[in-house]
Design a protein around this motif. Structure first.
Motif, PDB file in Angstrom:
ATOM      1  N   GLU A  38      47.730  67.564  13.609  1.00 35.82           N
ATOM      2  CA  GLU A  38      48.583  66.423  15.038  1.00 35.82           C
ATOM      3  C   GLU A  38      49.907  66.289  13.296  1.00 35.82           C
ATOM      4  OE1 GLU A  38      49.356  65.195  17.499  1.00 35.82           O
ATOM      5  OE2 GLU A  38      47.943  66.899  17.866  1.00 35.82           O
ATOM      6  N   MET A  39      49.969  66.136  12.195  1.00 33.37           N
ATOM      7  CA  MET A  39      50.753  66.062  11.292  1.00 33.37           C
ATOM      8  C   MET A  39      51.420  67.588  11.190  1.00 33.37           C
ATOM      9  SD  MET A  39      49.910  64.762   7.224  1.00 33.37           S
ATOM     10  CE  MET A  39      50.926  63.755   6.813  1.00 33.37           C
ATOM     11  N   ILE A  40      50.876  68.569  11.540  1.00 37.59           N
ATOM     12  CA  ILE A  40      51.963  69.708  10.810  1.00 37.59           C
ATOM     13  C   ILE A  40      52.652  70.165  12.089  1.00 37.59           C
ATOM     14  CG2 ILE A  40      52.363  72.344  11.093  1.00 37.59           C
ATOM     15  CD1 ILE A  40      49.118  72.538   9.861  1.00 37.59           C
ATOM     16  N   LYS A  41      52.760  69.593  13.473  1.00 41.20           N
ATOM     17  CA  LYS A  41      53.243  69.178  14.155  1.00 41.20           C
ATOM     18  C   LYS A  41      54.587  68.124  13.880  1.00 41.20           C
ATOM     19  CE  LYS A  41      51.249  68.887  18.124  1.00 41.20           C
ATOM     20  NZ  LYS A  41      49.916  68.830  19.140  1.00 41.20           N
ATOM     21  N   GLU A  42      54.206  67.062  14.100  1.00 34.40           N
ATOM     22  CA  GLU A  42      55.638  66.387  13.754  1.00 34.40           C
ATOM     23  C   GLU A  42      56.661  66.784  12.488  1.00 34.40           C
ATOM     24  OE1 GLU A  42      56.382  62.768  13.790  1.00 34.40           O
ATOM     25  OE2 GLU A  42      55.519  63.274  14.663  1.00 34.40           O
ATOM     26  N   ILE A  43      55.543  67.708  11.764  1.00 34.22           N
ATOM     27  CA  ILE A  43      56.823  67.694  10.238  1.00 34.22           C
ATOM     28  C   ILE A  43      57.563  69.339  10.431  1.00 34.22           C
ATOM     29  CG2 ILE A  43      56.340  69.035   7.791  1.00 34.22           C
ATOM     30  CD1 ILE A  43      54.132  68.251   7.698  1.00 34.22           C
ATOM     31  N   ILE A  44      57.102  69.927  11.817  1.00 34.80           N
ATOM     32  CA  ILE A  44      57.820  71.061  12.877  1.00 34.80           C
ATOM     33  C   ILE A  44      59.004  70.243  13.507  1.00 34.80           C
ATOM     34  CG2 ILE A  44      57.978  72.535  14.408  1.00 34.80           C
ATOM     35  CD1 ILE A  44      55.063  73.383  13.096  1.00 34.80           C
ATOM     36  N   SER A  45      58.069  69.412  14.647  1.00 35.89           N
ATOM     37  CA  SER A  45      59.367  68.374  15.488  1.00 35.89           C
ATOM     38  C   SER A  45      60.095  67.940  14.004  1.00 35.89           C
ATOM     39  CB  SER A  45      58.651  67.349  15.860  1.00 35.89           C
ATOM     40  OG  SER A  45      59.361  66.290  16.297  1.00 35.89           O
ATOM     41  N   ASN A  46      59.923  67.282  13.250  1.00 31.85           N
ATOM     42  CA  ASN A  46      61.320  66.723  12.110  1.00 31.85           C
ATOM     43  C   ASN A  46      62.532  67.711  11.392  1.00 31.85           C
ATOM     44  OD1 ASN A  46      60.408  64.316  13.173  1.00 31.85           O
ATOM     45  ND2 ASN A  46      58.780  64.020  10.781  1.00 31.85           N
ATOM     46  N   GLY A  47      61.533  68.742  11.628  1.00 34.89           N
ATOM     47  CA  GLY A  47      62.922  70.253  11.185  1.00 34.89           C
ATOM     48  C   GLY A  47      62.157  70.737   9.783  1.00 34.89           C
ATOM     49  N   TYR A  48      60.821  70.144   9.368  1.00 34.70           N
ATOM     50  CA  TYR A  48      60.971  70.720   7.967  1.00 34.70           C
ATOM     51  C   TYR A  48      59.690  71.681   8.110  1.00 34.70           C
ATOM     52  CZ  TYR A  48      63.119  66.374   6.764  1.00 34.70           C
ATOM     53  OH  TYR A  48      64.432  64.817   6.141  1.00 34.70           O
ATOM     54  N   ALA A  49      59.477  72.337   9.117  1.00 34.07           N
ATOM     55  CA  ALA A  49      58.343  73.691   9.381  1.00 34.07           C
ATOM     56  C   ALA A  49      59.110  74.749  10.047  1.00 34.07           C
ATOM     57  CB  ALA A  49      57.153  73.269   8.666  1.00 34.07           C
ATOM     58  N   TYR A  50      57.712  75.665   9.924  1.00 35.56           N
ATOM     59  CA  TYR A  50      58.650  76.590  11.213  1.00 35.56           C
ATOM     60  C   TYR A  50      57.671  77.650  11.216  1.00 35.56           C
ATOM     61  CZ  TYR A  50      59.778  79.426   6.453  1.00 35.56           C
ATOM     62  OH  TYR A  50      59.695  79.788   5.413  1.00 35.56           O
ATOM     63  N   GLU A  51      57.451  78.104  12.460  1.00 33.03           N
ATOM     64  CA  GLU A  51      56.307  78.989  12.410  1.00 33.03           C
ATOM     65  C   GLU A  51      56.425  80.745  12.410  1.00 33.03           C
ATOM     66  OE1 GLU A  51      53.917  81.548  14.851  1.00 33.03           O
ATOM     67  OE2 GLU A  51      55.964  81.168  15.194  1.00 33.03           O
ATOM     68  N   ALA A  52      56.295  81.441  11.545  1.00 32.51           N
ATOM     69  CA  ALA A  52      56.390  82.576  11.652  1.00 32.51           C
ATOM     70  C   ALA A  52      55.148  83.522  11.731  1.00 32.51           C
ATOM     71  CB  ALA A  52      57.122  83.411  10.435  1.00 32.51           C
TER      72      ALA A  52
END
Length: 486
Positions: free
Chosen positions: A136-150
């Protein structure tokens, strides 16, 4: 409640008044062990230091929620999540399930902490028990624009984060220098930046510990667990975050980044770090051959040790150095600590044998206040120990009949020793805690007293010298005969 406490904050690099966010409740998070191997002495020093802090805060009336995690998933070789899964490697080596490895070394860690007489934390969460919170924390960080999936792995975007926050606030390092000194990505082309680190890692076919996620089957990176668990149990903002100084540059730096990227809040008000251990002046490490485990230190079963040292001797030795100072292990230093600890315990054992007078040659309150002042100065345990030995001199002087002490001062002396030696330092008397030995020695001393009364000095001397040859020294005084180990 004590309000004069000053502690060193790594975040600001200075001592600051301790002002809890929600006094009298204090939230404290300390990075616990990674349980794929036996706990090492560096870990022990960190946990003994924070046990001292925990005890002193409680002693001063604070209600402390002390959270110390267990890392049992996602910890790979290297701080940047590179290499093989350590739990998988250990499981294959010992032909065990990974959770058997976790259970084995967690129990071993608890056993060592009990031997050092540390208090258990209020909460001891595990990484594997909080996978959903990490996702859930990772999902929020992605939503805020500070992480990406590759490719099934989620990376934290350090460059994007650094445009809005100070990524190196904890260490004050130069970001450009860090980039220049970071090697090429090599096999990790999915990462956009050299400093980017994994929040979630795609599982390889041979990966044993794996969980489903929105990005595919995998496991969490090392850093995300502490951010998720500290937020769950202490909130998005809490008082103290601690660990060894080796965690500051990467693990704690990335914790701050993750937490701010998720909640836009600095997670901890105070960051505290214990210093490293050395052996005969050289940094302690397994690869250098000068690192030893607690069990080896207790038994003496190591080429660098001439004998074993008890857990309380080792703990007393550690407390003789400030938690932010380098601590150097040597046989000579441990010998000195052993003698000092025995001297302290022998003096405390004499307290109940002292007789009070109407007047007093000593004032104990100044010693007590000096101990409080030292503890308020960023938990300065070495100064407290020096003050305690001033009290030891008082005890020995009164016991030897060379001074007198009033009932009021004697009560203060007992309070001083009980409060600082037992409650705050968490030491215990290993020698006199053996009631069977006490009973036998009481009987032998009584037989010797009878022999002296009958002028049978040969028997009296034989008992005294015999005990001395076994490491037990008798001391006669007008109050009677006492003993201590030599």
């Amino acid at each position: 409640m004590n309000t004069g406490l000053q502690l060193y904050n790594t975040l600001t690099r200075k001592k600051e008044p301790f002002e809890p966010l929600n006094a009298p409740l204090v939230g404290m998070y300390v990075c616990g062990p990674t349980v794929y191997n036996d706990v090492h002495l560096g870990n022990c020093r960190t946990f003994i230091s924070f046990d001292l802090i925990f005890r002193y805060l409680k002693y001063n009336g604070f209600k402390v929620r002390y959270v110390r995690n267990i890392t049992d998933a996602g910890h790979l070789e290297g701080d940047r999540d590179e290499g093989d899964d350590k739990f998988a490697k250990r499981a294959k080596l010992e032909q065990l399930e990974p959770m058997e490895i976790v259970q084995k070394y967690t129990l071993g860690f608890h056993d060592v902490m009990r031997m050092f007489n540390t208090l258990p934390p209020s909460i001891e969460p595990t990484a594997t028990g909080h996978i959903s919170e990490q996702i859930e924390m990772i999902k929020e960080i992605i939503s805020n624009g500070y992480a990406y999936e590759a490719g099934g792995t989620v990376y934290f975007d350090v460059e994007k984060y650094s445009k809005e926050y100070n990524y190196t606030i904890l260490t004050n390092r130069n970001l450009e220098d860090m980039l220049a000194n970071t090697r090429e990505l090599g096999g990790q082309d999915d990462k956009r930046g050299r400093l980017d680190f994994a929040l979630w890692i795609k599982a390889k076919p041979e990966t044993i510990m794996r969980w489903p996620s929105p990005w595919g089957v995998g496991f969490p990176g090392w850093h995300i667990e502490c951010s998720a668990m500290s937020a769950k149990y202490l909130g998005e903002e809490f008082d103290i975050h601690g660990g060894g100084m080796d965690l500051a540059a990467t693990h704690h730096t990335n914790e701050i980044a993750q937490s701010e990227a998720c909640s836009h809040k600095q997670p901890a008000k105070y960051w505290m770090h214990t210093n490293m251990l050395t052996v005969n002046g050289a940094r302690m490490s397994k690869s250098a051959g000068n690192g030893f485990l607690p069990g080896e230190l207790f038994s003496g079963d190591h080429p660098l040790l001439k004998k074993g040292f008890s857990p309380m001797t080792v703990k007393f030795f550690m407390l003789q150095a400030h938690y932010r100072s380098t601590l150097d292990f040597s046989n000579e230093a441990l010998d000195a600590s052993e003698k000092g600890f025995r001297r302290l315990m022998t003096a405390i054992d004499l307290l109940d044998k002292l007789s009070a007078s109407e007047k007093s040659d000593f004032e104990i309150e100044p010693i007590y206040l000096n101990c409080v002042k030292a503890m308020n100065d960023d938990f300065n345990s070495p100064v407290v120990i020096a003050e305690l030995f001033d009290a030891v001199r008082v005890i020995n002087t009164v016991h030897d009949g060379k001074g007198v002490i009033s009932a009021q001062e004697l009560d203060m002396l007992k309070k001083l020793m009980n409060d600082f030696v037992f409650e705050i330092f968490g030491l215990k008397d290993e020698e006199t805690s053996n009631t069977d030995l006490n009973g036998v020695l009481d009987l032998v001393i009584d037989i010797r007293r009878g022999a002296k009364e009958n002028k049978d000095y040969a028997t009296s001397d034989k008992i005294r010298l015999g005990l001395q040859s076994m490491g037990i020294q008798l001391k006669d005084s007008k109050e009677g005969t006492t003993w201590n180990k030599i």
